[in-house]
Motif scaffolding. Structure first.
Motif, mmCIF file in Angstrom:
data_model
loop_
_atom_site.group_PDB
_atom_site.id
_atom_site.type_symbol
_atom_site.label_atom_id
_atom_site.label_comp_id
_atom_site.label_asym_id
_atom_site.label_seq_id
_atom_site.Cartn_x
_atom_site.Cartn_y
_atom_site.Cartn_z
ATOM 1 N N THR A 1 -8.636 -1.774 8.394
ATOM 2 C CA THR A 1 -8.389 -0.368 8.100
ATOM 3 C C THR A 1 -9.362 0.069 7.018
ATOM 4 N N GLU A 2 -10.092 1.145 7.285
ATOM 5 C CA GLU A 2 -11.027 1.617 6.259
ATOM 6 C C GLU A 2 -10.246 2.358 5.187
ATOM 7 N N ALA A 3 -10.234 1.788 4.001
ATOM 8 C CA ALA A 3 -9.491 2.385 2.883
ATOM 9 C C ALA A 3 -9.973 1.748 1.598
ATOM 10 N N THR B 1 -7.993 -4.398 4.732
ATOM 11 C CA THR B 1 -8.690 -3.129 4.497
ATOM 12 C C THR B 1 -10.091 -3.442 3.981
ATOM 13 N N SER C 1 0.812 -1.224 0.000
ATOM 14 C CA SER C 1 0.000 0.000 0.000
ATOM 15 C C SER C 1 0.843 1.271 0.000
#
Ligand SMILES: *Cc1c(COP(=O)(O)O)cnc(C)c1O
Length: 366
Positions: free
Chosen positions: A316-318, A327, A199
């Protein structure tokens, strides 16, 4: 001796052993290179024309793809190169209606006004839509809905109709699915996702077995200028060695989550090609050697989906996918995709499976 791809990625593209030299030489940072006299006297003249760090990474990826590879600055730069070198006024392209949003937008915003007929079709309509077209654009599994397409059958249909086939292979990648072997003329991958896996960069590439088409794409890259940075290319190459181990853990996590979600009656529409009973499972088993890291599911509405994302500690919000951290996002927050308000696309990371499963269970319960 011929080794499996999971072994080959560990050394792919590394130069021969040389006393005192590093395993993977560092990135070559250059605009111009020293170049005296005849311009043909050096392989390297100016980085937009070619760079040895790209060449090493391309050679490594070529081993996985079973074709030549042309590296670009991003997946979309690679997609633009393919669309713009394959289509001209009067051409027609049949595009999977569930394919990556930016590809559809690029075709509709910039090609349609220049006289290219853009035919968006649902999976079942693609074989018809390709009749009389020049190019068939597929994505399997599709992003974000994770439909699986019979690539062999569709590439056959395209060939019979005189069209070339592009498979955007980004959602699963070349270790688990080889579009060129399945009959596609071009395989496109955004290396921003699993290939680089951390990422932290953007890259993309096209693979093809046709040397003239590869040369055409290289010429486009030189002239349009969508060139990758040497540092990004080096990081991408460095990450390749762990691709197999990352995917192994991430795919096991994805399957465990899909099974968990599929067994709950407060979760609907679970999609994962590796799930027995998934509409795409049988075709996926034929054309993929692994099912990938992405799971789709519906939490029934926007509010519950947002609450779930806020409460899960290991998610993880993405946007995007394919990284070592798990994510997820509520896909419709972007608009433009044919999914429900509560649809979540989750990319399983490398956490321990038991921890991830427990975290998701807890966040669903809350
Ligand atoms: C991310 C993605 C792309 C675009 O790649 P970038 O590297 O973001 O430009 C294209 N196709 C699919 C399926 C993707 O997921």
């Amino acid at each position: 001796m011929s080794h499996g791809d999971g072994t080959r990625v560990v050394r792919a593209g590394l130069p021969d052993a040389e006393q005192g030299a590093p395993f993977l030489p560092g990135p070559v940072f250059a605009g111009p290179f020293h170049l005296k006299g005849d311009v043909a006297s050096s392989e390297w003249a100016y980085t937009r024309y070619g760079n040895p760090t790209w060449a090493r990474y391309e050679a490594a990826l070529a081993e996985l793809e079973r074709g030549e590879v042309v590296l670009f600055a991003s997946g979309m730069a690679a997609a633009a190169a393919l669309l713009l070198t394959s289509l001209r006024p009067g051409s027609a392209v049949a595009i999977d209606a569930d394919c990556y949003l930016n590809v559809r937008r690029l075709a509709q915003t910039h090609l349609e006004p220049r006289g290219v007929e853009v035919r968006l079709a649902p999976p079942a309509g693609l074989a018809d839509a390709v009749q009389g077209a020049d190019l068939l654009w597929l994505e399997s599994p599709s992003n974000p809905k994770l439909d699986v397409y019979d690539l062999v059958a569709l590439a056959d249909a395209a060939r019979a109709a005189g069209a070339l086939t592009v498979v955007d292979n980004t959602t699963v990648g070349p270790l688990y699915q080889k579009p060129l072997v399945l009959g596609a003329d071009f395989a496109l991958t955004s290396a921003t996702k699993h290939l680089s896996g951390h990422s932290d960069l953007m890259l993309g590439y096209v693979a093809t077995r046709d040397p003239d088409r590869a040369a055409g794409l290289r010429d486009w890259r030189r002239d349009a200028g969508a060139v990758p940075g040497p540092f990004e290319a080096w990081l991408g190459h460095r990450s390749l060695a762990t691709l197999d181990v990352r995917l192994e853990r991430e795919s096991a996590n994805a399957l465990a989550l899909a099974e968990l979600l599929g067994a709950r009656d407060d979760v609907s529409g679970v999609r994962y090609p590796g799930l027995r009973g998934d509409p795409g499972h049988e075709v996926a088993r034929r054309q993929m050697s692994g099912f990938g890291t992405i799971v789709g599911f519906d939490l029934g509405g926007r509010e519950r989906a947002e609450r779930f994302l806020a409460r899960a500690e290991l998610i993880t919000e993405a946007s995007s996918f394919g990284g070592v951290q798990t994510t997820a996002e509520r896909r419709l927050r972007w608009g433009g995709d044919d999914v429900t308000e509560g649809y979540i696309r989750l990319s399983a990371g490398c956490e321990r499976t038991a921890d991830l499963v427990a975290d998701v269970e807890r966040a669903l319960h809350a």
